[in-house]
Scaffold this motif. Structure first.
Motif, PDB file in Angstrom:
ATOM      1  N   HIS A 198     -30.814 -11.481 -10.149  1.00 33.37           N
ATOM      2  CA  HIS A 198     -30.078 -10.283  -9.738  1.00 33.37           C
ATOM      3  C   HIS A 198     -30.994  -9.071  -9.830  1.00 33.37           C
ATOM      4  N   GLN A 199     -31.577  -8.686  -8.692  1.00 30.58           N
ATOM      5  CA  GLN A 199     -32.494  -7.551  -8.643  1.00 30.58           C
ATOM      6  C   GLN A 199     -31.917  -6.338  -7.922  1.00 30.58           C
ATOM      7  N   SER A 200     -30.860  -6.550  -7.140  1.00 33.90           N
ATOM      8  CA  SER A 200     -30.325  -5.427  -6.370  1.00 33.90           C
ATOM      9  C   SER A 200     -28.865  -5.672  -6.034  1.00 33.90           C
ATOM     10  N   MET A 201     -28.271  -4.671  -5.411  1.00 35.63           N
ATOM     11  CA  MET A 201     -26.899  -4.803  -4.934  1.00 35.63           C
ATOM     12  C   MET A 201     -26.807  -5.804  -3.788  1.00 35.63           C
ATOM     13  N   TRP A 202     -27.891  -6.014  -3.074  1.00 36.94           N
ATOM     14  CA  TRP A 202     -27.894  -6.784  -1.838  1.00 36.94           C
ATOM     15  C   TRP A 202     -27.290  -8.166  -2.016  1.00 36.94           C
ATOM     16  N   GLU A 203     -27.704  -8.903  -3.040  1.00 36.77           N
ATOM     17  CA  GLU A 203     -27.237 -10.284  -3.189  1.00 36.77           C
ATOM     18  C   GLU A 203     -25.763 -10.393  -3.562  1.00 36.77           C
ATOM     19  N   THR A 204     -25.164  -9.273  -4.033  1.00 36.54           N
ATOM     20  CA  THR A 204     -23.750  -9.343  -4.379  1.00 36.54           C
ATOM     21  C   THR A 204     -22.866  -9.573  -3.162  1.00 36.54           C
ATOM     22  N   PHE A 205     -23.354  -9.193  -1.978  1.00 38.56           N
ATOM     23  CA  PHE A 205     -22.576  -9.498  -0.777  1.00 38.56           C
ATOM     24  C   PHE A 205     -23.273 -10.516   0.123  1.00 38.56           C
ATOM     25  N   ALA A 206     -24.599 -10.598   0.061  1.00 40.45           N
ATOM     26  CA  ALA A 206     -25.322 -11.490   0.970  1.00 40.45           C
ATOM     27  C   ALA A 206     -25.037 -12.961   0.705  1.00 40.45           C
ATOM     28  N   LEU A 207     -24.788 -13.324  -0.545  1.00 37.85           N
ATOM     29  CA  LEU A 207     -24.556 -14.736  -0.877  1.00 37.85           C
ATOM     30  C   LEU A 207     -23.173 -15.230  -0.450  1.00 37.85           C
ATOM     31  N   LEU A 208     -22.283 -14.312  -0.137  1.00 39.37           N
ATOM     32  CA  LEU A 208     -20.919 -14.688   0.266  1.00 39.37           C
ATOM     33  C   LEU A 208     -20.897 -15.697   1.410  1.00 39.37           C
ATOM     34  N   GLN A 209     -21.796 -15.509   2.361  1.00 41.19           N
ATOM     35  CA  GLN A 209     -21.708 -16.237   3.634  1.00 41.19           C
ATOM     36  C   GLN A 209     -21.944 -17.744   3.506  1.00 41.19           C
TER      37      GLN A 209
END
Length: 253
Positions: A79-90
């Motif tokens: 967990h390095q950024s906000m990005w993966e909090t939504f990118a992994l959803l898909q």
């Protein structure tokens, strides 16, 4: 760097405009099954990633997607950024997150968290809150969901000393399902606590899944080694690419 600044500014404005638009479009899903809302959430995630690529010149590469097991699962991600909090959803049919309970107070956003049956945790609740999380999460996972969890508990800067919490081990031991570790280098492109977005190739790598039934301490040791080794490899490769793009590596984030 002026171009990067302007692109970052434009992207951030459009990112939040897009978020508001998708939240408004999702209002009818309050009357529909959870899976319908999750389709909207995944569409928002994909559109935000596309926008990032188009405006900020950040390519995204996903590796090891074929390793993701079907069914109930724990996804333990760097967990390095906000990005993966939504990118992994898909990548998951029934994703599950653990979130700070205060986020549930945000109009619409918080309502959607409750609609999708995410698990809110009171960080000031002490042991009682942790026990409630450890009880609810395995139950939801065994019901067919995929828990996306960040074992370090919070976003950590690139190169920060990793500190893996024991909570993920407790959930793993109780759930009795596989765990897939995830490495990434998102902190070089979407750093925390700044709106700057740096060009290059953002890589997410799904690693070899760990089977259920490992001893809790062994599990923590193995996911930490797997995630950290792969993350270092991805970060080093991205820094080499950035050195070519900029003539130097941007400051550590």
């Amino acid at each position: 760097m002026v171009s990067i600044f302007l692109r970052s500014l434009v992207y951030n404005v459009l990112f939040y405009v897009l978020l508001v638009l998708w939240m408004l479009m999702a209002i009818p899903t309050f009357l529909l099954p959870r899976r319908v809302f999750m389709r909207v959430a995944k569409a928002w995630a994909r559109s935000s990633i596309w926008l990032m690529s188009a405006i900020c010149n950040i390519k995204v590469e996903y590796r090891g997607v074929e390793k993701i097991p079907n069914g109930p699962l724990i996804v333990a991600s760097k967990h390095q950024s906000m990005w993966e909090t939504f990118a992994l959803l898909q990548f998951f049919d029934a994703p599950l997150f653990i979130y700070k309970r205060e986020l549930g107070w945000i109009p619409f956003f918080g309502w959607y968290l409750m609609k999708s049956r995410m698990i809110g945790v009171d960080r000031d609740g002490g042991m009682r809150s942790l026990m409630e999380m450890a009880r609810r999460a395995p139950k939801e996972i065994r019901g067919g969901r995929q828990l996306i969890i960040f074992p370090e508990g919070t976003r950590t800067p690139v190169d920060a000393t990793p500190n893996y919490m024991t909570g993920v081990g407790q959930i793993y031991a109780s759930a009795g399902v596989p765990c897939i570790p995830v490495a990434l280098n998102s902190g070089l492109f979407w750093p925390r606590r700044t709106f700057m977005r740096y060009p290059g190739t953002l890589v997410v790598e799904f690693l070899d899944p760990l089977p259920p039934g490992l001893a809790r301490k062994d599990f923590i040791v193995r996911i930490k080694a797997s995630i950290e080794d792969a993350t270092k490899r991805l970060v080093d490769a991205a820094r080499a690419e950035q050195a070519q793009l900029f003539g130097r590596v941007p400051a550590k984030t």
